[in-house]
Design an enzyme around this catalytic site. Structure first.
Site, PDB file in Angstrom:
ATOM      1  N   CYS A 132       0.813  -1.226   0.000  1.00 22.50           N
ATOM      2  CA  CYS A 132       0.000   0.000   0.000  1.00 22.50           C
ATOM      3  C   CYS A 132       0.843   1.270   0.000  1.00 22.50           C
ATOM      4  CB  CYS A 132      -0.949   0.022   1.200  1.00 22.50           C
ATOM      5  SG  CYS A 132      -2.069  -1.383   1.242  1.00 22.50           S
TER       6      CYS A 132
ATOM      7  N   HIS B  50      -9.071   3.163  -2.437  1.00 22.05           N
ATOM      8  CA  HIS B  50      -7.713   2.771  -2.097  1.00 22.05           C
ATOM      9  C   HIS B  50      -7.180   1.802  -3.158  1.00 22.05           C
ATOM     10  CE1 HIS B  50      -4.195   1.445  -0.096  1.00 22.05           C
ATOM     11  NE2 HIS B  50      -4.709   0.557   0.732  1.00 22.05           N
TER      12      HIS B  50
ATOM     13  N   CYS C  82      -0.405   2.787   6.351  1.00 19.70           N
ATOM     14  CA  CYS C  82       0.040   1.481   6.822  1.00 19.70           C
ATOM     15  C   CYS C  82       0.315   0.605   5.606  1.00 19.70           C
ATOM     16  CB  CYS C  82      -1.005   0.842   7.728  1.00 19.70           C
ATOM     17  SG  CYS C  82      -2.612   0.552   6.940  1.00 19.70           S
TER      18      CYS C  82
END
Length: 400
Positions: A95, A355, A385
């Site tokens: 991510c 996302h 994160c």
């Protein structure tokens, strides 16, 4: 060291992938690299930059498999019609991939090895295997020693590989309840809907022509997942996804998405020579590893590193973009870093906007830079994160 500025930012909208019904995704017919190939030439053109001026092209993606394999970052270079002399790198930090691309470009320019770098990210979570499918289809093969050897037993690797279980553990350890998670999720939708209505988000989105399941061609110019009518009572009806007695639902977690984006990074001297007005200067970066079963805690040490490098305290930061992989990630960071929640994700976050894994870091930093500009604020921090137990952060300062 050279000052490094963000000279430009552009992204696609984030479409929303519907498991079991791919045609509902506005970008279902487009590959991630095709989305990125639309963004890059437009970003350069808007700032009067020729492709031959690019010293490095850095592209992040969390799922560099199947059609998102990039030949070391080269295929997006070709698709974007950049000259073959432009080198490239593919960056996978899950991510954090495209924020890691920003960091790599920052370090290259600061050290004097480059003057102009494209940091980019892309992901289409409806066209490549995602989650358990990666393992079921054999797309990736985790070393069995991680499951078998006693030294890894305390991590329970069978659940560590699934982000929802790590989010449930963070809920248990931090003490936040379901109501708090859902309330933050509703806030995300409300703030994003307001930003859409006011045109703030539209100003950073490149409209994309995309063929829909019906056969019609639609101009995709807004984030698909934003629900302006989201209400706490609606989210409260959703069942937990990962544990029967859990707190994580489809409502308080980010959805599956597709999208791409890019930042134009330059040395301050190059930007001034081109008479460009940068959005922001990169002040510091941070990165850290944490217990992989608590990956949602990753932003905290990464932010602390960046703050220390910049000589700042959390209270000095005017606005924050903390990635809403799950509500719990943001709520825990707010508590641990002692942040005013009214300065966090003021235009909504990933729960509403989306996302698209490898593209998220670009959106966080780019949207943050624009927020500082709009509000006349000085300092901002973006953080996320990272699956596998990491965190990443970037501190920027408004340039003008």
């Amino acid at each position: 060291m050279q000052d490094v500025v963000i000279a430009g930012y552009l992204r696609t909208a984030c479409s929303k992938v519907k498991p079991g019904d791919p045609g509902k995704d506005w970008f279902h017919a487009l590959r991630a690299d095709d989305l990125l190939a639309e963004v890059v030439p437009q970003l350069l053109q808007r700032h009067g930059i020729e492709g031959s001026e690019v010293d490095d092209f850095l592209v992040g993606s969390a799922l560099g498999v199947s059609e998102q394999w990039t030949f070391g970052g080269r295929t997006p270079v070709f698709l974007a019609n950049l000259p073959a002399k432009v080198p490239a790198k593919f960056i996978d930090q899950q991510c954090g991939s495209s924020m890691a691309a920003i960091h790599t470009g920052f370090l290259e320019i600061a050290a004097g090895y480059a003057d102009l770098v494209l940091a980019a990210g892309m992901e289409h979570m409806g066209r490549v295997p995602v989650g358990p499918t990666l393992f079921d289809q054999g797309t990736i093969s985790v070393n069995p020693r991680l499951y078998r050897e006693e030294r890894f037993g305390h991590w329970d690797m069978s659940t560590t590989m699934h982000m929802g279980f790590t989010a449930e553990k963070l809920c248990s350890e931090s003490g936040f309840g379901r109501e708090a998670l859902d309330r933050w999720a509703v806030r995300s939708h409300q703030r994003a809907a307001k930003a859409q209505q006011e045109g703030f988000l539209a100003d950073e989105i490149l409209p994309i022509e995309a063929r829909q399941a019906s056969g019609e061609v639609m101009t995709v110019c807004r984030d698909q997942g934003v629900r302006e009518n989201a209400q706490p009572e609606d989210l409260a009806k959703l069942a937990p996804v990962f544990r029967p007695d859990g707190l994580i639902t489809a409502g308080n977690a980010s959805p599956l998405n597709a999208g791409a984006g890019a930042l134009l990074l330059m040395s301050r001297a190059r930007a001034e020579s081109r008479q460009l007005e940068p959005l922001a200067t990169i002040r510091a970066i941070g990165f850290a590893g944490v217990d992989p079963t608590l990956m949602g805690a990753g932003p905290i040490p990464a932010v602390r590193m960046a703050l220390k490098k910049a000589g700042l305290e959390a209270a000095d930061i005017d606005y924050w973009e903390i990635n809403e992989a799950f509500s719990i990630v943001v709520l825990n960071a707010i508590r641990q870093l002692k942040i005013d929640p009214e300065r966090v994700n003021v235009n909504g976050g990933a729960i509403a906007i989306g996302h698209p894994l490898g593209a998220t870091g670009i959106r966080l930093v780019g949207t943050l830079a624009r927020t500082l500009q709009r509000n006349g604020a000085r300092l901002g921090c973006a953080a996320a994160c990272i699956g596998g137990g990491q965190g990443i952060a970037t501190i920027i300062e408004r340039t003008n």
